[in-house]
Write an enzyme that holds these catalytic residues in place. Structure first.
Site, PDB file in Angstrom:
ATOM      1  N   GLU A 172       0.780  -1.233   0.000  1.00 44.55           N
ATOM      2  CA  GLU A 172       0.000   0.000   0.000  1.00 44.55           C
ATOM      3  C   GLU A 172       0.820   1.296   0.000  1.00 44.55           C
ATOM      4  O   GLU A 172       0.790   2.094   0.957  1.00 44.55           O
ATOM      5  CB  GLU A 172      -0.972   0.014   1.178  1.00 44.55           C
ATOM      6  CG  GLU A 172      -1.916  -1.154   1.175  1.00 44.55           C
ATOM      7  CD  GLU A 172      -3.077  -0.965   2.109  1.00 44.55           C
ATOM      8  OE1 GLU A 172      -3.054  -0.060   2.952  1.00 44.55           O
ATOM      9  OE2 GLU A 172      -4.046  -1.737   1.988  1.00 44.55           O
ATOM     10  N   GLU A 356      -5.767  -8.414   0.958  1.00 45.78           N
ATOM     11  CA  GLU A 356      -6.417  -8.028   2.207  1.00 45.78           C
ATOM     12  C   GLU A 356      -7.883  -7.690   1.951  1.00 45.78           C
ATOM     13  O   GLU A 356      -8.191  -7.016   0.974  1.00 45.78           O
ATOM     14  CB  GLU A 356      -5.783  -6.797   2.867  1.00 45.78           C
ATOM     15  CG  GLU A 356      -4.426  -7.023   3.471  1.00 45.78           C
ATOM     16  CD  GLU A 356      -3.866  -5.757   4.087  1.00 45.78           C
ATOM     17  OE1 GLU A 356      -4.641  -4.904   4.532  1.00 45.78           O
ATOM     18  OE2 GLU A 356      -2.627  -5.603   4.059  1.00 45.78           O
TER      19      GLU A 356
HETATM   20  N1  LIG Z   1     -11.332   6.031   4.261  1.00 49.70           N
HETATM   21  N2  LIG Z   1     -10.950   5.111   3.736  1.00 49.70           N
HETATM   22  N3  LIG Z   1     -10.577   4.314   3.091  1.00 49.70           N
HETATM   23  C1  LIG Z   1     -10.089   3.015   3.352  1.00 49.70           C
HETATM   24  C2  LIG Z   1      -8.644   3.030   2.935  1.00 49.70           C
HETATM   25  C3  LIG Z   1      -8.036   1.852   3.546  1.00 49.70           C
HETATM   26  C4  LIG Z   1      -6.616   2.211   3.787  1.00 49.70           C
HETATM   27  N4  LIG Z   1      -6.075   1.351   4.848  1.00 49.70           N
HETATM   28  C5  LIG Z   1      -5.756   0.141   4.584  1.00 49.70           C
HETATM   29  O1  LIG Z   1      -5.918  -0.348   3.490  1.00 49.70           O
HETATM   30  C6  LIG Z   1      -5.152  -0.655   5.706  1.00 49.70           C
HETATM   31  C7  LIG Z   1      -4.523  -1.887   5.334  1.00 49.70           C
HETATM   32  C8  LIG Z   1      -3.166  -2.202   5.931  1.00 49.70           C
HETATM   33  O2  LIG Z   1      -2.411  -3.010   5.035  1.00 49.70           O
HETATM   34  C9  LIG Z   1      -3.279  -2.923   7.281  1.00 49.70           C
HETATM   35  O3  LIG Z   1      -2.024  -2.895   7.915  1.00 49.70           O
HETATM   36  C10 LIG Z   1      -4.359  -2.264   8.135  1.00 49.70           C
HETATM   37  O4  LIG Z   1      -4.388  -2.849   9.425  1.00 49.70           O
HETATM   38  C11 LIG Z   1      -5.687  -2.476   7.416  1.00 49.70           C
HETATM   39  C12 LIG Z   1      -6.861  -1.962   8.261  1.00 49.70           C
HETATM   40  O5  LIG Z   1      -6.811  -0.561   8.353  1.00 49.70           O
HETATM   41  C13 LIG Z   1      -5.708  -1.859   6.062  1.00 49.70           C
END
Ligand SMILES: N=[N+]=NCCCCNC(=O)[C@@H]1[C@H]2[C@H](O)[C@@H](O)[C@H](O)[C@@H](CO)[C@@H]12
Length: 457
Positions: A172, A356
Site C-alpha cells: 500500500e 487483504e
Molecule cells: N477512508 N478510507 N478508506 C479506506 C482506505 C483503507 C486504507 N487502509 C488500509 O488499506 C489498511 C490496510 C493495511 O495493510 C493494514 O495494515 C491495516 O491494518 C488495514 C486496516 O486498516 C488496512
C-alpha cells in the site's frame, strides 16, 4: 447470511488459494529482540500523542514468541496460505550493511513451520516499518532508498527464495505516502504536500529496484500490493465527476499506472500543482518492471463529491442507508467486483490476489465461555461482510478476472497503527491481557468456505 444465488455456483477455480494476512509490526511485539534495530513505528508509537492511548507494538500479539502456536492455529483453521511481512530492521538493524542473523533465523523458522504444515507463505518485504536509521538519512525522501530497499530484498531472496515462492515488494504505497508524508497520521508523521509526491515516487522506484534485484536472484513470483478504493460520484454534476477523477487518480491510478504503464495520471499535477516535480524517464523505466501478480487490498468505496479539501478538493458523502464498520468504512461488496474488473480493463489480464479484505466490528475484549464451556466470540457482522465480499470476488471471476487467491485481513486482532488496539479486524480474537487466542464464529465459517473451495458461501 443466505444468498439468493445457488451455493453450487459459488465454487472457486481449482487451486484458488485461501489464506489470511498480518503484518510484522501489528502482531509480533518484541521489536528490539535479538539484535533488531528500531523502526519508524517503534519511534513513532513511543512519541507522545501519536497513537490512541499511547498504544505501541512493544507486545502486540506476542507473535514473535508465539509464532509456533499461531501456525498451529492456522493449520487448525485449514488455511492454505499465510501472508505476513518481514520487519526490515530485524534483518538489517541499520537498514543497510550488517545482517542480523537472528532476525533472519526467525523468519526462516516461521517459513519452515508454515511449509511443514502445508501452508504457503506470501512474504511482504515492506509493510510500513522502515528502519529508523534510514529515516535518519531521509527515509523515502532520499533517492538512495531504492538501493537500500533492493539490498534488503536481495538479502531476503538469497535466504528464502524457493521456500517462499510469492513475494511482495510494498504494501500500500498510497497509505505510506498519504498517512506518513501528507497528513502525518502514520509514521514518520510528516505533513507536507511537497514531500508526499517525492516519497510516493521514491517508493515506486524502490519497488522497481527490488523487482530488478529479484529477477537477478529469484526463480518464482513477485508483485506489488495496492489498496484500491473505487470512487462513485455523489451526483451527476460535472463538478462531482471531476472530483471522482481526482480522487481516483490520487488513490488508485497513482501506483498501478507507473508500475504497469510507466506513466502517472495527469490529474496528479492538477492536484499538487507546483509541488508535483518533473520526473526523468529513467525513473519510469526503473519503476515499470514485469510483475507476476498484483495484490489488491479492498475495504470500502467512497461516494465522492466536489468540496473544499486538502489537497484533493473532494469530499466523501455518507450513505444514509449504508452499513458502516468500526473504522467508519461503508460495507460495499459491489465495489470489490468493480475494482477487480477496473484493474483488468485498465491493465490487462494480470493475475490478482485479494491480499487483504476484512472489517473491524465491535468484539468484546474478553472471549467468554459459552454453554459448552468453550470460549466463543459471535461476530455475525464480520461473517456477513466476508461472505458478501467473497461472493463479489466470484462475480469478478465470472466476469473474466484472473483472481488467484484471497487473504482475509486479519488472522488475529492486532495493532491498528495509530488507532492502537481499539479496532479488531481478526477472525481470531486476541485477549491482550492474557494473549489467549479464540477463533471467532467468522473463523469457523471461513474454515468451511476453504474446505469447500467457496461452495459453503
Ligand atoms: N477512508 N478510507 N478508506 C479506506 C482506505 C483503507 C486504507 N487502509 C488500509 O488499506 C489498511 C490496510 C493495511 O495493510 C493494514 O495494515 C491495516 O491494518 C488495514 C486496516 O486498516 C488496512
Amino acid at each position: 447470511m443466505t444468498d439468493s444465488r445457488n451455493a453450487a455456483d459459488r465454487t472457486f477455480p481449482n487451486g484458488f488459494l485461501w489464506g489470511a494476512a498480518t503484518a510484522a509490526h501489528q502482531i509480533e511485539g518484541s521489536p528490539m529482540a535479538d539484535g533488531a534495530g528500531p523502526s519508524i513505528w517503534t519511534r513513532f508509537a513511543h512519541t507522545p500523542g501519536m497513537t490512541l492511548n499511547g498504544d505501541t507494538g512493544d507486545v502486540a500479539c506476542d507473535h514473535y514468541r508465539r509464532w509456533k502456536e499461531d501456525v498451529k492455529l492456522m493449520k487448525e483453521l485449514g488455511l492454505q496460505a499465510y501472508r505476513f511481512s518481514v520487519s526490515w530492521s530485524r534483518i538489517l538493524p541499520e537498514g543497510t550493511g550488517r545482517v542480523n542473523q537472528a532476525g533472519l533465523d526467525f523468519y526462516s523458522r516461521l517459513v519452515d513451520e508454515l511449509l511443514a504444515n502445508g501452508i504457503e507463505p506470501l512474504l511482504t518485504l515492506y509493510h510500513w516499518d522502515m528502519p529508523a536509521a534510514l529515516d535518519d538519512r531521509g527515509g523515502w525522501l532520499n533517492r538512495d532508498c531504492a538501493d537500500w530497499f533492493a539490498e534488503y530484498g536481495q538479502v531476503m531472496y538469497r535466504a528464502l527464495d524457493g521456500r517462499v515462492k510469492k513475494w511482495v515488494t510494498l504494501n500500500e504505497p498510497w497509505v505510506i505516502t498519504d498517512g506518513g508524508y501528507l497528513h502525518g497520521a502514520l509514521a514518520p508523521g510528516h505533513r507536507s504536500r511537497f514531500e508526499a509526491p517525492i516519497a510516493s515516487h521514491n517508493l515506486m522506484r524502490a519497488h522497481g529496484a527490488a523487482v530488478q534485484a529479484y529477477r537477478a536472484e529469484g526463480k518464482h513470483e513477485i508483485g506489488l500490493v495496492v489498496n484500491i478504493e473505487p470512487k462513485y460520484a455523489a451526483t451527476d454534476s460535472a463538478e462531482d465527476a471531476a472530483a471522482v477523477k481526482r480522487a481516483h487518480a490520487y488513490m488508485n491510478e497513482q501506483y498501478l499506472d507507473p508500475a504497469l504503464l510507466g506513466t502517472y495520471p495527469p490529474e496528479l499535477r492538477e492536484i499538487f500543482g507546483e509541488a508535483w516535480p518533473e520526473w526523468p524517464q529513467a525513473d519510469f523505466d526503473l519503476i515499470k518492471q514485469k510483475l507476476d501478480f498484483i495484490g489488491v487490498n479492498y475495504y470500502t468505496r467512497s461516494v465522492t463529491k466536489d468540496a473544499v479539501s486538502y489537497p484533493l478538493n473532494t469530499g466523501v458523502v455518507r450513505q444514509p442507508s449504508g452499513t458502516y464498520t468500526e473504522t467508519g468504512w461503508e460495507v460495499f461488496p459491489q465495489g470489490l467486483t468493480d475494482t477487480l474488473t477496473w484493474v483488468k480493463d485498465r491493465y490487462g489480464d494480470i493475475p490478482m490476489y485479494i491480499t487483504e479484505n476484512g472489517a473491524a466490528f465491535f468484539d468484546p475484549p474478553v472471549a467468554e465461555p459459552d454453554s459448552t464451556g468453550q470460549r466463543r466470540v459471535r461476530d455475525p457482522l464480520r461473517m456477513d461482510y466476508l461472505q458478501k465480499h467473497i461472493g463479489a470476488i466470484h462475480d469478478a471471476i465470472q466476469a473474466g478476472c484472473d483472481i488467484r487467491g484471497y487473504m482475509v485481513w486479519s488472522l488475529l486482532d492486532n495493532l491498528e497503527w495509530s488507532l492502537g488496539y481499539s479496532k479488531r479486524f481478526g477472525v481470531v480474537h486476541v485477549n491482550y491481557a492474557t494473549q489467549d487466542r479464540t477463533p471467532k464464529d467468522s473463523a469457523r465459517w471461513y474454515s468451511k468456505v476453504i474446505a469447500s473451495n467457496g461452495k459453503f458461501l
